[in-house]
Scaffold this motif. Structure first.
Motif, PDB file in Angstrom:
ATOM      1  N   GLU A 263      -6.768 -13.267  33.705  1.00 39.38           N
ATOM      2  CA  GLU A 263      -7.938 -12.401  33.698  1.00 39.38           C
ATOM      3  C   GLU A 263      -9.057 -13.008  32.860  1.00 39.38           C
ATOM      4  O   GLU A 263      -8.820 -13.733  31.894  1.00 39.38           O
ATOM      5  CB  GLU A 263      -7.580 -11.001  33.182  1.00 39.38           C
ATOM      6  N   ARG A 281      -9.959 -11.026  37.963  1.00 34.26           N
ATOM      7  CA  ARG A 281      -8.563 -11.462  38.017  1.00 34.26           C
ATOM      8  C   ARG A 281      -8.445 -12.618  38.998  1.00 34.26           C
ATOM      9  O   ARG A 281      -8.934 -12.540  40.124  1.00 34.26           O
ATOM     10  CB  ARG A 281      -7.642 -10.312  38.421  1.00 34.26           C
ATOM     11  N   THR A 299      -6.546  -4.662  29.979  1.00 34.00           N
ATOM     12  CA  THR A 299      -5.279  -5.234  30.418  1.00 34.00           C
ATOM     13  C   THR A 299      -4.116  -4.439  29.808  1.00 34.00           C
ATOM     14  O   THR A 299      -4.303  -3.628  28.893  1.00 34.00           O
ATOM     15  CB  THR A 299      -5.172  -6.704  29.982  1.00 34.00           C
TER      16      THR A 299
END
Length: 365
Positions: A263, A281, A299
């Motif tokens: 990410e 992503r 996240t």
């Protein structure tokens, strides 16, 4: 040693003669220094750069307010709506973060006329100056991405630095070009002359690119790198390498930052953009997918930290023990959470901000 002791053959008065030699010798050095400065000024001339000794007679183009309001100038359209404006955009990040993949993704979307992260694009040709990769590597990337249409992009893998005329000739030959990618900008721009300050040099180079893009209604996307800067905790863009001329003379700036293994967060800022951050992503096909506003997306690892802080782990030591990681890893994560506006540690204790509490509550439902 006195002047009279100097060995001056053929002189009736050695002391006087030695003084004359010394005085005139100094003047010769001054003249040599002046000639050297003049030669340096002449060296600035040529190849489309400033540096003439003559005074230019120039008449500015004036607009009366009534004419400007009655016949407004045409406003160039964004090449990627809400993301990539006409003119100069500078994107930076640490090596191997994925800057080139973001640029390639934009290029493929513009060449194919397909939306990019949900944003509409102006379909057109792309000129991609990839000055750090080999042709085989670009071929491998595109094969892995798996695009169906394989036209619409022209690649160039070498460049003679500072050659503006070559870029103008390429643009003149393809009026349908909508995007020029320069990856990386340092290998395109004229090397900095020794007698010119870094800010002055970068300003002149970037202003030319910005004007070129604006006048032609195209986007010029330059790639650069970041440096470590403690002030990045409050302003990520101060980490862009180079002088402040880069952010000051770009129509928009972007900074790509790693957040975990797959990410990233892309921070954007511009005259016609405002400020935004996008969570991305990366998939197995080397394609970045936009997950939305980074301030609203976290996240799993970040959620674990937020939950630990909410439950009383207010110091780096307590977080390191709970998360079973090093204090350095904790420090890096806290920097990211602070930049995202999710935590505050100004009082010496790490606590959630109102935004952090809202994100934690939303994710816990």
């Amino acid at each position: 040693m006195s002047a009279g002791d100097k060995d001056v053959p053929g002189s009736i008065d050695p002391a006087w003669y030695a003084g004359q030699v010394e005085a005139h010798g100094n003047r010769r050095e001054q003249r040599a220094a002046a000639e050297k400065r003049a030669e340096a000024a002449r060296a600035k001339q040529g190849n489309g750069h400033a540096g003439t000794n003559s005074v230019e007679i120039w008449q500015p183009n004036l607009f009366r307010m009534e004419d400007l309001m009655n016949a407004p100038p045409r406003c160039p359209k964004f090449v990627i709506d809400g993301l990539l404006p006409p003119g100069l955009t500078f994107i930076a990040g640490r090596p191997k973060q994925g800057k080139s993949l973001v640029c390639l993704g934009m290029s493929l979307a513009i060449a194919n006329g397909t939306p990019f992260w949900g944003h509409e694009v102006q379909r057109g040709h792309v000129l991609y100056l990839d000055l750090e990769s080999a042709a085989w590597r670009v071929h491998s990337r595109i094969e892995k991405i798996g695009v169906e249409v394989r036209t619409g992009i022209t690649f160039c893998f070498e460049w003679k630095r500072g050659n503006r005329d070559a870029l103008i000739a390429l643009l003149d030959a393809r009026p349908d070009i909508r995007l020029v990618v320069i990856d990386v900008w340092r290998k395109f721009a004229l090397p900095q002359p020794r007698h010119v300050e870094q800010y002055e040099h970068e300003q002149e180079e970037l202003q030319w690119l910005s004007k070129l893009g604006t006048e032609r209604g195209i986007a010029i996307l330059c790639v650069g790198h970041t440096i470590k800067n403690p002030a990045m905790d409050s302003d990520v863009f101060v980490g862009i390498g180079g002088s402040s001329a880069i952010t000051g003379n770009s129509d928009a700036v972007m900074l790509l930052r790693r957040e975990g293994e797959d990410e990233r967060v892309l921070y954007t800022q511009g005259r016609d953009l405002g400020e935004a951050s996008w969570r991305l992503r990366l998939d197995d096909r080397l394609t970045f997918h936009c997950l939305g506003d980074a301030s609203l997306c976290v996240t799993r690892e970040q959620m674990d930290y937020l939950r630990a802080i909410a439950e009383g782990a207010w110091s780096q030591r307590m977080l390191a023990d709970r998360m079973k990681v090093t204090r350095q890893a904790v420090s890096q994560m806290l920097d990211r959470l602070t930049t995202s506006g999710l935590i505050n540690s100004g009082t010496g204790m790490t606590v959630l901000t109102l935004t952090g509490e809202q994100v934690l509550e939303a994710q816990s439902r």
